[in-house]
Design an enzyme around this catalytic site. Structure first.
Site, PDB file in Angstrom:
ATOM      1  CB  SER A   1      -5.665  -2.511  -0.481  1.00  0.00           C
ATOM      2  OG  SER A   1      -4.565  -1.932  -1.165  1.00  0.00           O
TER       3      SER A   1
ATOM      4  CG  HIS B   1      -1.949   1.041   1.244  1.00  0.00           C
ATOM      5  ND1 HIS B   1      -1.770   2.256   1.871  1.00  0.00           N
ATOM      6  CD2 HIS B   1      -3.192   1.091   0.699  1.00  0.00           C
ATOM      7  CE1 HIS B   1      -2.859   2.997   1.721  1.00  0.00           C
ATOM      8  NE2 HIS B   1      -3.728   2.307   1.009  1.00  0.00           N
TER       9      HIS B   1
END
Length: 388
Positions: A182, A134
């Protein structure tokens, strides 16, 4: 100012323009957007707790009995006067839940990821991160003084090859990965990562942001599901997704906690969260092991939707984040707009959030969605693809 106008014009030309959107949550997985009631397929509220009226009502009763919680601003950082007893209670609850030495609470997952690695690593150290980590992790690594190498996504042979060549050159090596990624929704092999870190005497740092609450027998995440909770050196969990609150935490040992209290700038130099937020977070943490029905409902939806995605020709993630990769930015935007017109709130994900040429729709499944409702969205995706 002309330069900044040119920047915006270039962004728009590339089909990458972003805007802030006013969205109001409703019950049963729905929300209001642009005057229309839509099925919310973009939320990270994986257990549906953020819109659970009964939970809110029960907490309000507790709040009425504890007026000291009813403060909407802390007025200070944790190291001055902002560290109320609720922080201590929360960190104790987390420590007991994970059966760990210590826990440390941060204002957000971004604060945790941008604060930990710069505080713990030095010039003589090496950070090895999964290529798909991320942005908050990437920013934290950039703020550190350590050398940084990215290994190919989920390619643990590549990770080992780097360690074989370079481990002896560095004081400490940090291996950094998300557990559930994600944007792709796939899962890391945490058992393999634990084995590698033990073999090379490394420090394993795992961000469980998208897994904690939604996975594991008691909600501890993928680490619990894969049976390695106690073997992860630094584990990051966030309260803003399945936990339906705000903030994040690090699970670690006492020594690392003390280093962070003294050196983590994102902890030291930010105002603490208000008492009312900490009280709600503690309330959710205490109840989290009991939300098995919600986790089971989510898993049933996951199984169905992944099978459906495969039927449509997409690569299923196996989890509750489903990427529908369409490639070009304009196709992703057109598909998202088509679904919104049909009453399904889903947004296009484009570079630089994902690699160039992999623009997609990112569907998030939550426990309060009904299979028949999500199935209708899948049918609209199928219809759009066949017309294109």
């Amino acid at each position: 100012m002309n330069h900044f106008e040119d920047v915006i014009a270039q962004v728009e030309k590339q089909g990458l323009s972003r805007t802030l959107k006013a969205i109001e949550n409703d019950k049963d997985g729905y929300c209001a957007f642009r005057g229309q009631r839509m099925l919310n397929l973009s939320s990270n509220d994986y257990l549906g707790l953020a819109t659970n009226a009964q939970l809110k009502q029960d907490f309000m009763h507790q709040l009425a009995e504890n007026p000291s919680w009813l403060f909407f601003g802390s007025g200070s950082s944790r190291l001055l006067t902002g560290n109320t007893s609720l922080y201590d209670e929360m960190e104790t609850a987390l420590k007991n839940w994970y059966k760990s030495e210590a826990a440390l609470y941060f204002n957000s997952g971004y604060h945790a990821n941008t604060g930990l690695l710069p505080a713990l690593s030095e010039k003589k150290d090496l950070i090895l991160s999964d290529k798909y980590c991320h942005a908050s992790i990437i920013d934290g690594i950039r703020l550190s003084n350590a050398e940084h190498v990215r290994y190919r996504h989920a390619d643990y042979d590549h990770l080992e090859s780097i360690l074989e060549k370079r481990r002896h050159l560095h004081q400490h090596v940090f291996i950094v990965s998300e557990s559930i990624f994600s944007m792709d929704g796939d899962a890391a092999d945490l058992k393999r990562l634990v084995a590698i870190k033990e073999k090379y005497n490394a420090i394993l740092y795992v961000d469980e942001a998208h897994a904690v609450g939604a996975m594991g027998q008691t909600g501890l995440g993928l680490c619990e599901q894969q049976g390695v909770t106690s073997k992860i050196d630094i584990l990051i969990g966030t309260m803003g997704k399945a936990m339906a609150s705000v903030g994040a935490y690090a699970i670690l040992n006492d020594t690392l906690k003390q280093v962070l209290v003294n050196k983590a700038r994102t902890l030291i130099f930010t105002t603490a969260l208000p008492s009312v937020n900490m009280a709600w977070s503690k309330y959710i943490i205490d109840k989290m092991p009991s939300f098995n029905n919600e986790r089971e409902s989510l898993q049933k939806l996951v199984s169905y939707c992944n099978g459906k995605a495969k039927e449509l020709g997409f690569e299923p993630s196996g989890g509750f984040i489903l990427p529908f990769v369409v490639g070009e930015n304009d196709v992703a935007v057109q598909l998202a707009e088509h679904l919104q017109r049909k009453g399904f709130l889903i947004f296009p994900i484009r570079p630089p959030t994902v690699p160039k040429g992999t623009a997609r729709l990112r569907m998030s499944l939550t426990a309060n969605l009904k299979i028949e409702d999500v199935d209708m969205a899948m049918e609209e995706i199928e219809s759009f693809i066949h017309k294109s």
